[in-house]
Every structure is written in structure tokens, then in C-alpha cells.
Motif scaffolding. Structure first.
Motif, PDB file in Angstrom:
ATOM      1  N   VAL A 144       5.373  -1.925   0.200  1.00 30.21           N
ATOM      2  CA  VAL A 144       4.731  -1.887   1.521  1.00 30.21           C
ATOM      3  C   VAL A 144       3.357  -1.236   1.416  1.00 30.21           C
ATOM      4  O   VAL A 144       2.381  -1.736   1.967  1.00 30.21           O
ATOM      5  CB  VAL A 144       5.630  -1.115   2.515  1.00 30.21           C
ATOM      6  CG1 VAL A 144       4.953  -1.038   3.872  1.00 30.21           C
ATOM      7  CG2 VAL A 144       6.974  -1.805   2.629  1.00 30.21           C
ATOM      8  N   ASN A 145       3.274  -0.142   0.706  1.00 30.05           N
ATOM      9  CA  ASN A 145       2.045   0.634   0.665  1.00 30.05           C
ATOM     10  C   ASN A 145       1.769   1.057  -0.774  1.00 30.05           C
ATOM     11  O   ASN A 145       2.117   2.145  -1.201  1.00 30.05           O
ATOM     12  CB  ASN A 145       2.202   1.858   1.587  1.00 30.05           C
ATOM     13  CG  ASN A 145       0.916   2.645   1.666  1.00 30.05           C
ATOM     14  OD1 ASN A 145      -0.141   2.175   1.256  1.00 30.05           O
ATOM     15  ND2 ASN A 145       1.024   3.863   2.185  1.00 30.05           N
ATOM     16  N   VAL A 180      -4.629   1.979  -4.225  1.00 33.18           N
ATOM     17  CA  VAL A 180      -5.324   0.734  -3.883  1.00 33.18           C
ATOM     18  C   VAL A 180      -6.201   1.026  -2.663  1.00 33.18           C
ATOM     19  O   VAL A 180      -5.755   1.714  -1.741  1.00 33.18           O
ATOM     20  CB  VAL A 180      -4.303  -0.376  -3.564  1.00 33.18           C
ATOM     21  CG1 VAL A 180      -4.997  -1.639  -3.099  1.00 33.18           C
ATOM     22  CG2 VAL A 180      -3.449  -0.670  -4.785  1.00 33.18           C
ATOM     23  N   PRO A 181      -7.445   0.534  -2.641  1.00 32.29           N
ATOM     24  CA  PRO A 181      -8.313   0.778  -1.469  1.00 32.29           C
ATOM     25  C   PRO A 181      -7.665   0.316  -0.160  1.00 32.29           C
ATOM     26  O   PRO A 181      -6.975  -0.700  -0.136  1.00 32.29           O
ATOM     27  CB  PRO A 181      -9.558  -0.049  -1.772  1.00 32.29           C
ATOM     28  CG  PRO A 181      -9.537  -0.278  -3.235  1.00 32.29           C
ATOM     29  CD  PRO A 181      -8.106  -0.262  -3.665  1.00 32.29           C
ATOM     30  N   PRO A 213      -7.228  -4.700   7.678  1.00 33.73           N
ATOM     31  CA  PRO A 213      -6.249  -5.221   8.652  1.00 33.73           C
ATOM     32  C   PRO A 213      -5.391  -6.368   8.084  1.00 33.73           C
ATOM     33  O   PRO A 213      -4.332  -6.655   8.621  1.00 33.73           O
ATOM     34  CB  PRO A 213      -7.138  -5.743   9.766  1.00 33.73           C
ATOM     35  CG  PRO A 213      -8.418  -6.101   9.094  1.00 33.73           C
ATOM     36  CD  PRO A 213      -8.578  -5.176   7.947  1.00 33.73           C
ATOM     37  N   ILE A 214      -5.901  -6.997   6.984  1.00 31.07           N
ATOM     38  CA  ILE A 214      -5.083  -8.071   6.398  1.00 31.07           C
ATOM     39  C   ILE A 214      -4.228  -7.468   5.292  1.00 31.07           C
ATOM     40  O   ILE A 214      -4.782  -6.882   4.359  1.00 31.07           O
ATOM     41  CB  ILE A 214      -5.988  -9.177   5.788  1.00 31.07           C
ATOM     42  CG1 ILE A 214      -7.022  -9.636   6.813  1.00 31.07           C
ATOM     43  CG2 ILE A 214      -5.150 -10.362   5.315  1.00 31.07           C
ATOM     44  CD1 ILE A 214      -8.262 -10.253   6.186  1.00 31.07           C
ATOM     45  N   PRO A 215      -2.917  -7.568   5.369  1.00 29.59           N
ATOM     46  CA  PRO A 215      -2.063  -6.917   4.351  1.00 29.59           C
ATOM     47  C   PRO A 215      -2.028  -7.714   3.051  1.00 29.59           C
ATOM     48  O   PRO A 215      -1.021  -8.316   2.691  1.00 29.59           O
ATOM     49  CB  PRO A 215      -0.689  -6.859   5.017  1.00 29.59           C
ATOM     50  CG  PRO A 215      -0.694  -7.982   5.977  1.00 29.59           C
ATOM     51  CD  PRO A 215      -2.115  -8.250   6.372  1.00 29.59           C
ATOM     52  N   VAL A 223       4.994  -8.533  -2.496  1.00 29.42           N
ATOM     53  CA  VAL A 223       6.194  -9.272  -2.099  1.00 29.42           C
ATOM     54  C   VAL A 223       6.337 -10.522  -2.963  1.00 29.42           C
ATOM     55  O   VAL A 223       7.446 -10.847  -3.416  1.00 29.42           O
ATOM     56  CB  VAL A 223       6.151  -9.626  -0.597  1.00 29.42           C
ATOM     57  CG1 VAL A 223       7.240 -10.636  -0.256  1.00 29.42           C
ATOM     58  CG2 VAL A 223       6.337  -8.370   0.238  1.00 29.42           C
ATOM     59  N   ILE A 224       5.231 -11.188  -3.223  1.00 29.17           N
ATOM     60  CA  ILE A 224       5.294 -12.350  -4.120  1.00 29.17           C
ATOM     61  C   ILE A 224       5.793 -11.910  -5.496  1.00 29.17           C
ATOM     62  O   ILE A 224       6.635 -12.563  -6.115  1.00 29.17           O
ATOM     63  CB  ILE A 224       3.908 -13.018  -4.230  1.00 29.17           C
ATOM     64  CG1 ILE A 224       3.579 -13.742  -2.927  1.00 29.17           C
ATOM     65  CG2 ILE A 224       3.877 -14.016  -5.389  1.00 29.17           C
ATOM     66  CD1 ILE A 224       2.192 -14.302  -2.869  1.00 29.17           C
ATOM     67  N   GLY A 225       5.302 -10.738  -5.937  1.00 27.70           N
ATOM     68  CA  GLY A 225       5.723 -10.201  -7.234  1.00 27.70           C
ATOM     69  C   GLY A 225       7.226  -9.992  -7.318  1.00 27.70           C
ATOM     70  O   GLY A 225       7.835 -10.236  -8.355  1.00 27.70           O
TER      71      GLY A 225
END
Lengths: 164, 368
Positions: free
Chosen positions: B252-253, B257-258, B264-266, B273-275
């Protein structure tokens, strides 16, 4: 492409039989095998440790033995030395005692000799005096029986007084 | 010294087996060449690596030597059907409304039900196909081997390993210590050890059985996507159920990572999640592709003999020498691949599980 489309039937059989396989192996194979391996590793580990311990103990024991031996030798020496000292002191004391005894006996003997001599001299004196008295008595009796002799004697005495 | 000679024996035995592959495949290829029909290499190869309703061994003229297998179907319209695969006559005839889809069909090589309007409908197919039989055989073998070994450990674990036990014990120890323990960590590895050991030996024995040409070997089981999919799914489910809080928070977080990659785009959570899904997907595809590719290449070399043989008999004989040499080489390579792929699947599964159950965060290590 049939090759990359999984078959429903094979999926079904695979899920069923692999689950069964995993359950059976887990319960009846992996459990005893892994436990056996762990137990063996443990026992090897323990055996090595106890061998090391035994080695240390052996060394300790050896060192202890040596120490004991050394102590025993020292003790023996000490005992021998003490015995020798004791012997010396006993002999010395005995000698001293003997000398003292001997001296005492000697002194007593000397004293006895002196006493005996004194007594003997005294006795002799009294015997001699009584003898001389008896002799003098006899001589006087004999001398005085005749007048001439009495006169000689008196003159003799007188002469002696004169001389004095 | 004894160990070395034993390993040499095993290797030479496997070498002979791969040599055996040569002869049997040659027969099979010769059998697939009806008079007057052109030799079709891709059809031959595809038939070989695909599943089948019968276990084809050889063909002499028009006579097929094959083991018929039971077909179990559930149709939505006509319920359960059970019959022996000889009823279908190798796909040339239909039986009680079922037939094997022809080459032009959407379900080529699969049993389909012909509906009243002539269209083909695929029923639920629980047939004991060639691959299912191979699956059962391999499972029986695994149970026989490991239950007999387990007995020795149960009796007295302090005895020196004997027989097949001495061959497998180092492998079990290697998987336990160098694969599972080092990937998952000392505290948690024991929970996942049974699955990973089972997966390793299951993949290994099926890879090896796939190299043996004669029945009950020769099925392309670990080169079947359904099989690798189930294995990968078990790893996937294991990860999902055993993932630590850190693991999910990392998705999730992702730390380090910057912020503008998350808001606003996750973007980062999306990649993470793809990973999660690519890991088991890659496991599935790798095993499938490696084993299938090995079979295809070996068969391709053989097909060369017949492709040249159609031009001229001399060319065919000439090429056969090279082809056989190459196939022996491929057989040995496949033998290596059989071990490597079993190892890689187990190692990567262990690594993924290890990453998921880890409590502290690890950066710069995603393992794709």
C-alpha cells in the motif's frame, strides 16, 4: 492456443491429488524424516559436546593426579623430616637425661662417701679414744704398782713441763 | 568413493534412458507417417506434448498399440458419462453424442458434446487422461519412496543412511538448509518446509519421468500449464495467508519512494499489486515453458530426420546421425534442467514466502 489454456479436468485432479500427496507426505514422511534428522543432528552435537567435556575432565583429572602426587611427595618428605627431628630430639633428651641422672647419682654417691667417711672417722675416733683410755688405764695400773716407776713418771712429766 | 561410483551409476543409467528416448520417439514418429501423407512435424510435436485420452505407445502399420484410459464427463444437458476411450476410436468416431474435436475445432483434441444445432460444447471433463495417470503414478512413487525412508527414521534416526535414503537425505538437507531456511529464516521456515519439500520432489520426479520415453514415463506433466498453475497457486495462497503486516503495508505504502508516485495517482501501489500477481505467474510460466521447450526441441531434432528423409533417404540417414547426437545432448541438458527447474521453483517459492512473512522491511529487493 490449447497449450497455454489449463484443462479443467487436469486442474481438478492436480488440486485433489497434490493436496492428498502433500497431506500424506507431511503427516507420514516429512514429520518423521525432519524430526529424525533434527534428532540426529542434536545427538551428534551432544556427543561432540560430551566428548569435549570428557576431554576437559580427563585433563582436569590428570592435573589433579599430578597435584596429588606432588602433594603426597611433599607430605612424605615432611613426615620423614619430622620423624628424623623427633628421633634427634628424643635421643638428645635421653642423653641429657642420662647425663643429669649420672650427675645426680655421682653427687649422691659423693655425698654418701663423705658422710660415710665422716662417720667412719668419728667411730674410729671414739674407738681409738676408748682403746687409748683402756691402754692408759692398764699402763697406769701397771706403772703405779711400784713407787719407783711413779716417781719416774712424775719426773718425766715434770721434765716435759719444763721443756714446754 | 562409494558415493561417487553410485552417482556415476545413476547418471549413466539416466543417460541410457535418454538414449532410450531416442529409439522410442523414432518409432512414434515413424508411426505417425501414413503412406502418401506428408510428414507434419508441428502436429507430431503438439500431439506429443499435449494431453491425450489414451496412452499411445507405438503404431505398426494400421495397428495402434495404446493403453485406453477411462473418460469421465459431466454434461450440463445429459449428466454424468463414464466410458473407456477406445469407444471414440482415436477421435474418428463419436460415442453417445461425444467426440474428440478435430483440428479445425476450437477444442482440438478435446472431447466435445455435439449439441442439437451442430455446435460443439465442452463438457466438464474429469477424464483420467495420460497426464492424470502420470500424476497418479508419480504420486504413488513419491509415497512409496518417502514413506519407506520415513520408516527408517522412525525406527532409529541414529543409524547411518542406507540405500535410497542416503541418496535423498543430502537433497532433503540441502532443501531444508540452503533453500528454505536461508530464504525464510530460522524462526518460520518449519511451517513451509512440508509444502516446499513436496513441491520440489513432485516437480523433480515428474520432470524425470517426462524424460523417460516408455510408459509410465513420457507424459509432459510438468510441462502442462494446469499442473504448474496449481503449484504456483499454492505458493500464491501461502503468501496471501501468511503475509505479515509489513508485507501488506509495503504494497500500500512503499517506503523510500517519493510521495508523488503514490498521490494523487497511486502509481507505486499499482505496480506493487501487479508484482504480487506476477510472482506466481512467473513461477507457473517458467516451469511450463522450460519443460515444454525441452520436449519440443528434442522432438524437433527428430522431425528433421523425417523432413530430410522425405526429400531423399540418404539425406534422412545422414541427418539422423547429427539429430541423434543433438538429441542425446538435449536429453542430458533436459536432465540438468529437470533438477534446475525443480530447484528454481522451490527456491523462488521460498524466497517469495520469505519476503512475505518477514517482519522488517527490506528495500531494493523485489525478486522478479
Amino acid at each position: 492456443m490449447g497449450l497455454v489454456m489449463p484443462d479443467f479436468g487436469l486442474l481438478f485432479w492436480m488440486v485433489v491429488s497434490f493436496s492428498l500427496l502433500m497431506w500424506l507426505l507431511k503427516k507420514f514422511a516429512w514429520k518423521p524424516i525432519l524430526q529424525g534428522l533434527a534428532a540426529r543432528e542434536d545427538s551428534i552435537d551432544k556427543a561432540l559436546q560430551s566428548a569435549e567435556f570428557a576431554k576437559q575432565e580427563m585433563l582436569k583429572l590428570q592435573a589433579g593426579n599430578e597435584k596429588l602426587l606432588k602433594e603426597t611427595l611433599l607430605e612424605r618428605e615432611k613426615i620423614v623430616k619430622e620423624a628424623r627431628e623427633m628421633k634427634d630430639s628424643i635421643v638428645r633428651e635421653a642423653k641429657n637425661q642420662a647425663v643429669i641422672e649420672a650427675n645426680k647419682v655421682m653427687e649422691e654417691t659423693k655425698a654418701a662417701i663423705v658422710r660415710e667417711r665422716a662417720e667412719a672417722v668419728n667411730e674410729m675416733k671414739s674407738v681409738i679414744s676408748s682403746f687409748s683410755l683402756e691402754i692408759a688405764e692398764k699402763i697406769l695400773k701397771e706403772q703405779l704398782s711400784d713407787n719407783k716407776k711413779q716417781k719416774d713418771l712424775v719426773s718425766n712429766y715434770l721434765e716435759n713441763i719444763k721443756l714446754n | 568413493m562409494l558415493k561417487a561410483s553410485r552417482i556415476f551409476l545413476i547418471i549413466s543409467a539416466l543417460f541410457l534412458l535418454s538414449f532410450g528416448t531416442v529409439n522410442a520417439e523414432e518409432q512414434a514418429i515413424a508411426g505417425h507417417e501414413p503412406a502418401g501423407e506428408k510428414f507434419n512435424a508441428s502436429k507430431l510435436i503438439m500431439e506429443h506434448i499435449a494431453d491425450s485420452y489414451e496412452w499411445h505407445i507405438a503404431k505398426f502399420g494400421d495397428f495402434h498399440l495404446s493403453v485406453p484410459l477411462p473418460v469421465i464427463l459431466y454434461s450440463r444437458t445429459s449428466g454424468f458419462h463414464t466410458f473407456i476411450s477406445t469407444k471414440l476410436h482415436h477421435g474418428t468416431e463419436s460415442y453417445s453424442g461425444f467426440r474428440i474435436g478435430n483440428e479445425t475445432s476450437k477444442y482440438a483434441g478435446k472431447i466435445v458434446e455435439v449439441a442439437t444445432d451442430g455446435s460443439e460444447v465442452r463438457p466438464y471433463d474429469f477424464s483420467i487422461t495420460k497426464n492424470v495417470v502420470s500424476l497418479f503414478v508419480s504420486i504413488t512413487l513419491l509415497l512409496l519412496i518417502f514413506l519407506s525412508i520415513a520408516k527408517r527414521y522412525k525406527e532409529n534416526y541414529n543409524r547411518a543412511p542406507k540405500g535410497i535414503q542416503s541418496w535423498l537425505e543430502p537433497v532433503i538437507l540441502f532443501i531444508r538448509d540452503d533453500v528454505v531456511k536461508s530464504s525464510i529464516g530460522e524462526e518460520k521456515y518449519q511451517k513451509f518446509l512440508p509444502y516446499l519439500l513436496t513441491a520440489f520432489f513432485f516437480i523433480l520426479i515428474n520432470n524425470l519421468m517426462g524424460l523417460v520415453p516408455i510408459i509410465p514415463g513420457g507424459a509432459n506433466l510438468t510441462g502442462n500449464i494446469a499442473v504448474t498453475m496449481v503449484l504456483a497457486l499454492i505458493t500464491f495462497v501461502t503468501i496471501l495467508f501468511n503475509g505479515s503486516k509489513d508485507y501488506y503495508m509495503h504494497i500500500v505504502n512503499a517506503p523510500g519512494v517519493p510521495w508523488w508516485l503514490k498521490l494523487p495517482i497511486p502509481l507505486m501501489p499499482f505496480v506493487e499489486v501487479i508484482g504480487v500477481f506476477t510472482k506466481p505467474f512467473v513461477l507457473m510460466v517458467r516451469l511450463f515453458a522450460n519443460i515444454t521447450a525441452g520436449h519440443i526441441i528434442a522432438l524437433g531434432f527428430y522431425s528433421l530426420i523425417f523432413i530430410f528423409g522425405e526429400k531423399s533417404a540418404f539425406a534422412g540417414y545422414g541427418v539422423s546421425i547429427v539429430s541423434i547426437l543433438f538429441t542425446i545432448f538435449m536429453g542430458l541438458l533436459e536432465l540438468l534442467v529437470a533438477f534446475i527447474q525443480a530447484y528454481v521453483f522451490t527456491l523462488l517459492s521460498a524466497l517469495y514466502i520469505g519476503m512475505a512473512v518477514e517482519q522488517h522491511e527490506v528495500h531494493g529487493e523485489k525478486g522478479h
